[in-house]
Motif scaffolding. Structure first.
Motif, mmCIF file in Angstrom:
data_model
loop_
_atom_site.group_PDB
_atom_site.id
_atom_site.type_symbol
_atom_site.label_atom_id
_atom_site.label_comp_id
_atom_site.label_asym_id
_atom_site.label_seq_id
_atom_site.Cartn_x
_atom_site.Cartn_y
_atom_site.Cartn_z
ATOM 1 N N ARG A 227 0.841 -1.209 0.000
ATOM 2 C CA ARG A 227 0.000 0.000 0.000
ATOM 3 C C ARG A 227 0.870 1.250 0.000
ATOM 4 O O ARG A 227 0.587 2.224 -0.693
ATOM 5 N N LYS A 228 1.938 1.239 0.776
ATOM 6 C CA LYS A 228 2.864 2.375 0.796
ATOM 7 C C LYS A 228 3.509 2.567 -0.581
ATOM 8 O O LYS A 228 3.691 3.698 -1.029
ATOM 9 N N ALA A 229 3.861 1.475 -1.236
ATOM 10 C CA ALA A 229 4.476 1.566 -2.564
ATOM 11 C C ALA A 229 3.494 2.147 -3.579
ATOM 12 O O ALA A 229 3.874 2.973 -4.425
ATOM 13 N N ILE A 230 2.239 1.740 -3.498
ATOM 14 C CA ILE A 230 1.223 2.288 -4.400
ATOM 15 C C ILE A 230 1.061 3.778 -4.160
ATOM 16 O O ILE A 230 1.012 4.581 -5.098
ATOM 17 N N MET A 231 0.968 4.187 -2.908
ATOM 18 C CA MET A 231 0.768 5.596 -2.598
ATOM 19 C C MET A 231 2.000 6.420 -2.971
ATOM 20 O O MET A 231 1.876 7.588 -3.318
ATOM 21 N N ALA A 232 3.181 5.824 -2.924
ATOM 22 C CA ALA A 232 4.389 6.520 -3.374
ATOM 23 C C ALA A 232 4.308 6.790 -4.873
ATOM 24 O O ALA A 232 4.684 7.868 -5.345
ATOM 25 N N ALA A 233 3.799 5.810 -5.623
ATOM 26 C CA ALA A 233 3.627 6.007 -7.068
ATOM 27 C C ALA A 233 2.556 7.067 -7.337
ATOM 28 O O ALA A 233 2.723 7.916 -8.218
ATOM 29 N N VAL A 234 1.471 7.037 -6.573
ATOM 30 C CA VAL A 234 0.401 8.029 -6.741
ATOM 31 C C VAL A 234 0.936 9.432 -6.461
ATOM 32 O O VAL A 234 0.602 10.388 -7.157
ATOM 33 N N SER A 235 1.790 9.556 -5.451
ATOM 34 C CA SER A 235 2.304 10.884 -5.101
ATOM 35 C C SER A 235 3.168 11.483 -6.204
ATOM 36 O O SER A 235 3.235 12.702 -6.345
ATOM 37 N N ARG A 236 3.800 10.647 -7.010
ATOM 38 C CA ARG A 236 4.647 11.138 -8.091
ATOM 39 C C ARG A 236 3.934 11.178 -9.431
ATOM 40 O O ARG A 236 4.500 11.614 -10.426
ATOM 41 N N ALA A 237 2.688 10.719 -9.457
ATOM 42 C CA ALA A 237 1.916 10.707 -10.703
ATOM 43 C C ALA A 237 1.349 12.089 -10.991
ATOM 44 O O ALA A 237 1.179 12.913 -10.093
ATOM 45 N N THR A 238 1.052 12.326 -12.251
ATOM 46 C CA THR A 238 0.402 13.570 -12.649
ATOM 47 C C THR A 238 -1.112 13.371 -12.622
ATOM 48 O O THR A 238 -1.602 12.230 -12.582
ATOM 49 N N ILE A 239 -1.840 14.475 -12.674
ATOM 50 C CA ILE A 239 -3.305 14.400 -12.720
ATOM 51 C C ILE A 239 -3.754 13.600 -13.945
ATOM 52 O O ILE A 239 -4.678 12.795 -13.873
ATOM 53 N N ALA A 240 -3.111 13.812 -15.079
ATOM 54 C CA ALA A 240 -3.474 13.094 -16.307
ATOM 55 C C ALA A 240 -3.284 11.588 -16.143
ATOM 56 O O ALA A 240 -4.084 10.797 -16.645
ATOM 57 N N GLU A 241 -2.223 11.185 -15.437
ATOM 58 C CA GLU A 241 -1.969 9.759 -15.231
ATOM 59 C C GLU A 241 -2.982 9.127 -14.275
ATOM 60 O O GLU A 241 -3.219 7.927 -14.329
ATOM 61 N N LEU A 242 -3.573 9.928 -13.403
ATOM 62 C CA LEU A 242 -4.553 9.424 -12.434
ATOM 63 C C LEU A 242 -5.995 9.577 -12.902
ATOM 64 O O LEU A 242 -6.924 9.156 -12.217
ATOM 65 N N ALA A 243 -6.199 10.166 -14.075
ATOM 66 C CA ALA A 243 -7.550 10.475 -14.544
ATOM 67 C C ALA A 243 -8.430 9.242 -14.687
ATOM 68 O O ALA A 243 -9.645 9.327 -14.519
ATOM 69 N N GLY A 244 -7.882 8.099 -14.963
ATOM 70 C CA GLY A 244 -8.669 6.882 -15.133
ATOM 71 C C GLY A 244 -9.312 6.367 -13.864
ATOM 72 O O GLY A 244 -10.191 5.495 -13.912
#
Length: 153
Positions: free
Chosen positions: A15-32
């Motif tokens: 879960r920490k690894a996923i949230m680390a990736a989310v923190s470095r993602a852009t809004i466009a990458e998280l739009a899905g």
């Protein structure tokens, strides 16, 4: 068998690894994430901006001191099955905090975990590629003092 206190289990580490990736993602990458979640997501805590005190240590192990304040945005959402997700991001980006909370909740739900992993795979690949470029640039300027020849004549 009981878990030892303060030792994270594999799901907490993942879960920490996923949230680390989310923190470095852009809004466009998280739009899905919005399409993956649907309309039944309940907002528990609307994105709100606040401050946190940043602490530092001289040399990494010295006495802690207050370095200053940093702006953060937090949010919390709940899925229809009751799974709660939390998002905290550095800065004032309310939409990214909401998407981070949504990613956390969706990853915790077994039905959508694989879809979140697939959505974040390009983000992880980009982060790894950026780290490789950074290492290569640093290696290009490296000086190995043990192989330098002294000019004793």
């Amino acid at each position: 068998m009981t878990a030892i206190a303060n030792v994270p289990d594999s799901s907490e580490t993942a879960r920490k690894a996923i949230m680390a990736a989310v923190s470095r993602a852009t809004i466009a990458e998280l739009a899905g994430l919005d399409a993956l979640a649907g309309d039944a997501v309940r907002v528990l805590r609307a994105p709100e901006i606040g401050l946190v005190m940043v602490r530092g240590r001289v040399g990494g192990d010295g006495a802690p001191f207050n370095l200053g304040e940093a702006t953060v945005t937090r949010a919390a959402v709940a899925l229809p099955d009751g799974t709660i997700g939390f998002g905290h991001v550095l800065g004032r980006d309310k939409d990214k905090a909401r998407l981070a909370a949504l990613a956390d909740a969706l990853w915790q739900a077994p039905a959508t975990r694989d879809a979140v992993e697939a959505l974040l795979r390009p983000v992880r690949d980009r982060i790894a590629a950026e780290a490789t470029v950074k290492r290569e640039r640093a290696a290009a300027t490296r000086v190995d003092f043990f192989t330098m020849v002294r000019g004793d004549n």
